[in-house]
Design an enzyme around this catalytic site. Structure first.
Site, PDB file in Angstrom:
ATOM      1  N   HIS A 257       0.825  -1.223   0.000  1.00 40.87           N
ATOM      2  CA  HIS A 257       0.000   0.000   0.000  1.00 40.87           C
ATOM      3  C   HIS A 257       0.854   1.266   0.000  1.00 40.87           C
ATOM      4  CE1 HIS A 257       0.166   1.244   4.321  1.00 40.87           C
ATOM      5  NE2 HIS A 257       0.238  -0.047   4.591  1.00 40.87           N
ATOM      6  N   ASP A 269       5.660   1.976   7.505  1.00 37.34           N
ATOM      7  CA  ASP A 269       4.299   1.552   7.137  1.00 37.34           C
ATOM      8  C   ASP A 269       3.669   2.560   6.205  1.00 37.34           C
ATOM      9  OD1 ASP A 269       1.816   0.452   7.036  1.00 37.34           O
ATOM     10  OD2 ASP A 269       1.229   0.969   9.065  1.00 37.34           O
ATOM     11  N   GLU A 301      -5.335   1.611   2.251  1.00 38.22           N
ATOM     12  CA  GLU A 301      -5.171   0.408   3.089  1.00 38.22           C
ATOM     13  C   GLU A 301      -5.469   0.735   4.531  1.00 38.22           C
ATOM     14  OE1 GLU A 301      -3.001  -2.623   5.613  1.00 38.22           O
ATOM     15  OE2 GLU A 301      -2.889  -0.455   5.630  1.00 38.22           O
ATOM     16  N   GLU A 302      -5.005   1.898   4.949  1.00 43.75           N
ATOM     17  CA  GLU A 302      -5.085   2.260   6.368  1.00 43.75           C
ATOM     18  C   GLU A 302      -6.504   2.531   6.844  1.00 43.75           C
ATOM     19  OE1 GLU A 302      -2.799   1.707   8.278  1.00 43.75           O
ATOM     20  OE2 GLU A 302      -0.847   2.006   7.341  1.00 43.75           O
ATOM     21  N   ASP A 330       4.020  -5.314   3.478  1.00 39.20           N
ATOM     22  CA  ASP A 330       3.603  -4.211   4.330  1.00 39.20           C
ATOM     23  C   ASP A 330       4.514  -4.180   5.561  1.00 39.20           C
ATOM     24  OD1 ASP A 330       2.211  -2.223   5.584  1.00 39.20           O
ATOM     25  OD2 ASP A 330       0.313  -3.297   5.717  1.00 39.20           O
ATOM     26  N   HIS A 429       2.263   3.664  13.393  1.00 42.73           N
ATOM     27  CA  HIS A 429       1.144   4.619  13.340  1.00 42.73           C
ATOM     28  C   HIS A 429       1.383   5.846  14.237  1.00 42.73           C
ATOM     29  CE1 HIS A 429      -2.072   1.773  11.413  1.00 42.73           C
ATOM     30  NE2 HIS A 429      -0.960   1.869  10.724  1.00 42.73           N
TER      31      HIS A 429
HETATM   32 ZN   LIG Z   1       0.556  -0.962   6.455  1.00 37.22          ZN
END
Ligand SMILES: [Zn+2]
Length: 493
Positions: A257, A269, A301-302, A330, A429
């Site tokens: 992604h 990420d 994707e998130e 990923d 994140h």
């Molecule tokens: Zn990811």
């Protein structure tokens, strides 16, 4: 004598052929070794820094869907690969998405810190706060006789869209979702559910604030809420790139992604996966392939695998049938990494994929064990990233990762070093997910694993079950197939 003259002629002919072979435009057949050796840490790093700049030079400092940073990422990938018009067909697919824009929430007469939520409808509502038990994943969690209220629900576990639909069914006029971990709920989006996305206005608040409100409501004090929310529809792009060379009916599909979360630039990420694919796609242009190679960079994707899901939904049966294997990458450079392979044969977590998934796992095991000479572990094949929609469509899948918020065990510490008892990626994140906090030693191994699998399947699908092996094979049979394959792998070293 004549024999040696002939031999000399043969040698001369060989030299001529070799001279032809090293012309710039000559393309030899790809191999795992050639493609692996063309991937360099410096090239990965340079591209990671580029993605980081796209984020930091933008107003929102991230690469979330709908942002300048994400648009720049997509443009960079497509512009780079359009430089090889004789080698790749480069296309983009428009994916309709929605992002939260504003949330104004007044509770007990005071304006509060609340956050806009993607896919929540724009609207203004008011009512007293009603607390939803547990996680709001079951109908029985919702209060009775609370029609016309604003429902307060914890984030977590089940699909967020499901919670809002259950709330609406129980009579909610609006929903406040509070975080289930420390921190606010910025950049949150409702994941869509098959039943549709006819939600009620929804906003996000922090965990601490949510818990405080529960205490007040449980104390028997009415809590009036006035909220108005707006969101906007956007078009975001999947990037799909396919070799012109190679059997177009049999495709190895390599993907990851392109978007980040709101909190930061998202360089592990999934800048690390995006950049790995881009660099491999660039290096692959030096070689010929037997099977078509398709690279995809998914959007959204998130917020719930939106880009990959949209892509699979719009594939015809004939197109699905062409994808022999989908590989998903990923998080390739987690600072406290483990080399994790999706458990495609179900040996560790008892969740298997469609035929071919077990063999994909075996191929990655082979790489780590025999080529990289590194330890590896297995992770649950739970559909948590973009391969999920492919599994559901019956397409074989596989992939590797370095780990997200999970905690490294003592056993994994002994296998990989780093720190036991700490997350694989403490910046997962968070705003610290930048190029500084990548593990470049882990990344080069992971990138070479991607190069190995890409080159292996670009040459042959012989290690996979025959096409249309749609019957779900039993665990035992899958294991046997894997065993036979690994015996043949040993000869390939
Ligand atoms: Zn990811």
């Amino acid at each position: 004598m004549w024999k040696s003259i002939l031999n000399l002629a043969a040698v001369a002919a060989t030299i001529d052929a070799a001279a032809v072979d090293i012309r710039d435009d000559y393309k030899g057949l790809v191999s795992s070794e050639l493609l692996r050796n063309s991937i360099k840490t410096e090239a990965l790093k340079e591209k990671a820094l580029k993605l980081e700049r796209f984020a930091y030079d933008s107003p929102t400092k991230n690469r979330v869907i709908g942002s300048e940073g994400h648009a720049a990422t997509v443009k960079y990938i497509t512009d780079t690969l359009k430089q090889f018009p004789d080698y790749y067909n480069v296309t983009t697919q428009e994916v309709p998405l929605n992002v939260g824009e504003s949330a104004n929430v007044t509770i007990l007469g005071e304006a509060t810190d609340a956050y806009a939520v993607g896919f929540a409808p724009s609207g203004s509502v008011s009512g007293n706060l009603a607390v939803v038990s547990n996680l709001g994943c079951e109908e029985s969690d919702f209060p009775k006789n609370a029609t016309g209220s604003i429902f307060l629900i914890s984030r977590g576990t089940c699909v967020s869209g499901e919670k809002v639909l259950l709330a609406k069914k129980a009579g909610a006029k609006g929903v406040l979702i509070y975080n289930n971990i420390d921190g606010n709920l910025e950049g949150y989006s409702l994941q869509r559910v098959p039943e549709g996305d006819d939600y009620v206005p929804t906003a996000g608040i922090s965990q601490g604030y949510g818990k405080g409100l529960i205490a007040v409501v449980n104390g028997g004090i009415p809590v009036p809420v006035v909220m108005s929310t707006t969101s906007r529809d956007i078009i975001s792009l999947n990037v799909n790139v396919q070799t012109i060379d190679g059997d177009q009916e049999n495709v190895i599909h390599v993907s990851g992604h392109s978007d980040s979360v709101t909190q930061g630039p998202g360089i592990n990420d999934n800048g690390s996966g995006s950049v790995s694919l881009l660099e491999i796609a660039i290096q692959l242009t030096k070689f010929k392939v037997k099977n078509a190679v398709r690279f995809s960079w998914w959007t959204g994707e998130e917020i719930g695998l939106m880009g990959a899901e949209y892509y699979v939904k719009h594939l015809s049966a004939a197109e699905k049938n062409k994808i022999r294997l989908l590989l998903d990458f990923d998080m390739m450079a987690s600072p406290n990494y483990a080399f994790q392979i999706y458990d495609g044969d179900g040996s560790a977590y008892n969740l298997t994929g469609p035929p071919g998934s077990a063999e994909a796992e075996a191929e990655f095991s082979h790489f780590f064990k025999n080529i990289a000479k590194q330890n590896h572990t297995e992770i649950e094949f739970d559909g948590r990233s973009d391969y999920g929609p492919f599994l559901e469509a019956g397409i074989a899948a596989g992939g590797i990762a370095c780990g997200a918020e999970g905690i490294k065990t003592q056993e994994e510490f002994e296998m990989f070093g780093g720190a036991a008892g700490l997350a694989y990626d403490v910046n997962y994140h968070e705003d610290g997910d930048n190029a500084n906090n990548l593990n470049y030693d882990a990344w080069i191994v992971m990138a070479q694993a991607i190069a190995h699998s890409t080159a292996t399947y670009a040459l042959s699908f012989d290690s996979l079950p025959p096409k249309n092996a749609t019957a779900i094979r039993k665990r035992g049979e899958a294991q046997m197939f894997k065993y036979k394959q690994s015996a043949s792998y040993l000869k390939m070293i």
